[in-house]
Scaffold this motif. Sequence first.
Motif, short mmCIF file in Angstrom:
data_model
loop_
_atom_site.label_atom_id
_atom_site.label_comp_id
_atom_site.label_asym_id
_atom_site.label_seq_id
_atom_site.Cartn_x
_atom_site.Cartn_y
_atom_site.Cartn_z
N LYS A 161 39.88 34.38 39.69
CA LYS A 161 40.85 34.46 38.59
C LYS A 161 42.27 34.66 39.13
CE LYS A 161 38.73 36.08 34.34
NZ LYS A 161 38.44 37.28 33.54
N GLN A 162 42.32 35.52 40.13
CA GLN A 162 43.64 35.80 40.70
C GLN A 162 44.23 34.58 41.38
OE1 GLN A 162 43.99 39.06 43.40
NE2 GLN A 162 43.93 40.45 41.67
N ASP A 193 34.41 36.87 41.03
CA ASP A 193 35.00 36.45 39.76
C ASP A 193 36.47 36.85 39.68
OD1 ASP A 193 35.02 35.43 37.22
OD2 ASP A 193 34.64 37.41 36.33
N LEU A 194 36.74 38.08 40.05
CA LEU A 194 38.10 38.61 39.99
C LEU A 194 39.02 37.86 40.95
CD1 LEU A 194 39.21 40.96 38.34
CD2 LEU A 194 39.02 42.37 40.38
N THR A 227 46.16 40.48 34.19
CA THR A 227 44.91 40.48 34.96
C THR A 227 44.44 41.88 35.28
OG1 THR A 227 46.27 40.30 36.91
CG2 THR A 227 45.23 38.27 36.12
N LEU A 284 43.62 31.52 40.74
CA LEU A 284 43.99 30.57 39.70
C LEU A 284 45.40 30.88 39.18
CD1 LEU A 284 42.70 28.18 38.19
CD2 LEU A 284 42.21 29.80 36.35
#
Lengths: 259, 439
Positions: free
Chosen positions: A145-146, A141-142, A84, A148
């Motif tokens: 993602k994290q 967004d970041l 990531t 998730l």
Amino acid sequence: MSEAGSSQEPVQKKRKRERDPNQLKMNTANSGLNWWLVKVPKYLGEKWLSSPTSEVGKIEIRRDKGRTEVNFKLDERLANQGETRTPIDHKLRLSAPSKSETIGILCRSKKFEDGQEIEERSVEGTIVQNAVCSPASMSCDLYMKQKLLNFKGPEMQRKRAVQLTEVPQHIKPVNGITRKEIQEAKGNEKRTRMDDNQLTSRLLELFEKHQYYTLKDLCDITKQPTAFLKEKLKEIAVYNSRATQRNMWELKPEYRNYD
Amino acid sequence: MYFPASNTTENPFKKWNKRDVEIERDMSKKRAYDLKSEALPQFGEGSEYRAREKEIARKMTLGHRIQKFDIDAQSWKLTLSDFEKEGKGGKAAKKKPRKFTGNREGDVTQNSMYFVMHQKEGQIFEAFKIEDWYNFRPDIRHRTLNYEEAEAEWDRRDQIMNKFNLMKAKRDGDEEEGASKSDLKVHQNVDEMGFDEDEFAANRTKAGRGKKNLGGKQKGDAAFEDSDDGDGEGDEVDYMSDDSSDFELKEDDKPELKGINEDISDRELSESSGDEEEEEETKKETQEIEDKDDPDVKDSDIEDIVSKSALFKFSQNQKTSRPNTPTDKKRATPTPTHSSLKRVRDQASPNSTSAKKSRDSPGPSSGGVGISLEAVREVLALKPLTTKEILKKFKTKKTGLTQDETIERIGKIMKALNEEGSLVSETKDKKKLYSLKKT
């Protein structure tokens, strides 16, 4: 062999108090150092620990009208490395440590001494400043993602596919086993008496390995009828009825020669 | 490591490099994890066949889980000496080392990590990850009540008004005890003065050593108030040492060891027997003896008086050996008893039997004196007694007879009294009490 001697005594010696095998003396050479205690988000900590180089980023301390601002900039290459991407800019919020207790740093390090690995403990100083590190800004967004990854990570570890190299053995329950079948499975062949001298030498051989045997064990090893074996044992061995090696046979003292 | 804050604002760790600091893991739980068979040798002498496998199997059937001892999961034990090395001399006041126990504290760190950072030269920050948190707390150093004491205090919890100074009272009590001990020591020293030259010389070294120890102890007590259990254990030996070969000296020490029960019963006896009021304490002893003698004088011959003097002396001797008088009194007037003893001995000397002789080798006559019809009658006249209590009055130590002989003699005497018709028996609380018929 002195240990074995003591085990024969009726009263067993009290075991010694266990002591830490490592170095007792604490290394206090660096006890005057001052440290910051920094709480960082997990992703950042992991980046730091996985870093191939010793440099992970830059700290910027700015004093402005009596206020101190501390910023941390993660190394860009490190930020983009791995699964990531992480934010680069971080802020450190400072706070004074608690006055009700002091926090010291205890360091454990391994070192070799006399061919043994022992642990050396040292005091490395105290915490004089608390800080909490958090990203200065994080895009939605970041962040998503994290999160998730946070949820999925443990799950993925739990269910992992492993390729088998050989066929696993399954033991399935069977209905209606008779006593006869159990006996047969155990090996019900009639035990035949061995030659006298042969048995003696066999027993002596066994007693060479260990000092104490139970009768049942000897029967299983030599495959002799119990009565016959007991007769033979009475000639060359003694039966222990004392607590430590109870119900066990050992050689008579005149046959014994351990060293 | 969390540490309780010291009252000074200064950083406590800064001074540590001047101190002796020892740290170790608490290994006290190791035994619970160890297999017994692992202590045995694997092969050869002393080894058992398949000992380890058998032990594990046995434990499994009993539902134990076989776990390995993890030294890193144990708590810390930290010893911090208060003594600071000052230069090369290092002669500061040495105190007891302070002890701490560090227990691991679990923090859930699902979303964060902790690092410690430190600025090195050249504007470089060094960061290290923190793995564990330990909370260090000082071990208690003050005296606590043991089980019996706590039970006793709990029983009288309603009577205690101020529970705050309860422990202080206890502590003061401890100190007083120590003081009385030292008194005792001095007393013993005085006694030692009366020894033979050789004996004294031999004992002097011993006594000197004892004294030195005592001095050290006192100093130690002054340094820290709290005392631990078993502090005085070492000193006790000094007092127990049996260096006095003298008979009288031994007697002097004895009464303090006896129980109170006997004391009370004897005092009751004396009070009930006394026709006249006794006021002065110093007189009490001699008067008691007179009272005891009184009934005898009526029916005894003059010839008996010589043997009576032996009895008289005898009883006096016993007085010193038994706690007829409270110990306080004894302490207050130690010399009178001594002088009276001497007097008794002087009286006895024309009779050519010293106190010791009559005790050590009791002839038939002296035994008869100890347990006679008169003596039994005397005892029974005071108050009704059971047979056991009568036997108690004639202790084998005093009479020099064996237990069986004593029983036999008393049995004969009781029979004689019964035949005379002067013996009265009554039952009380399932016990048969004997007394004399009042005439």
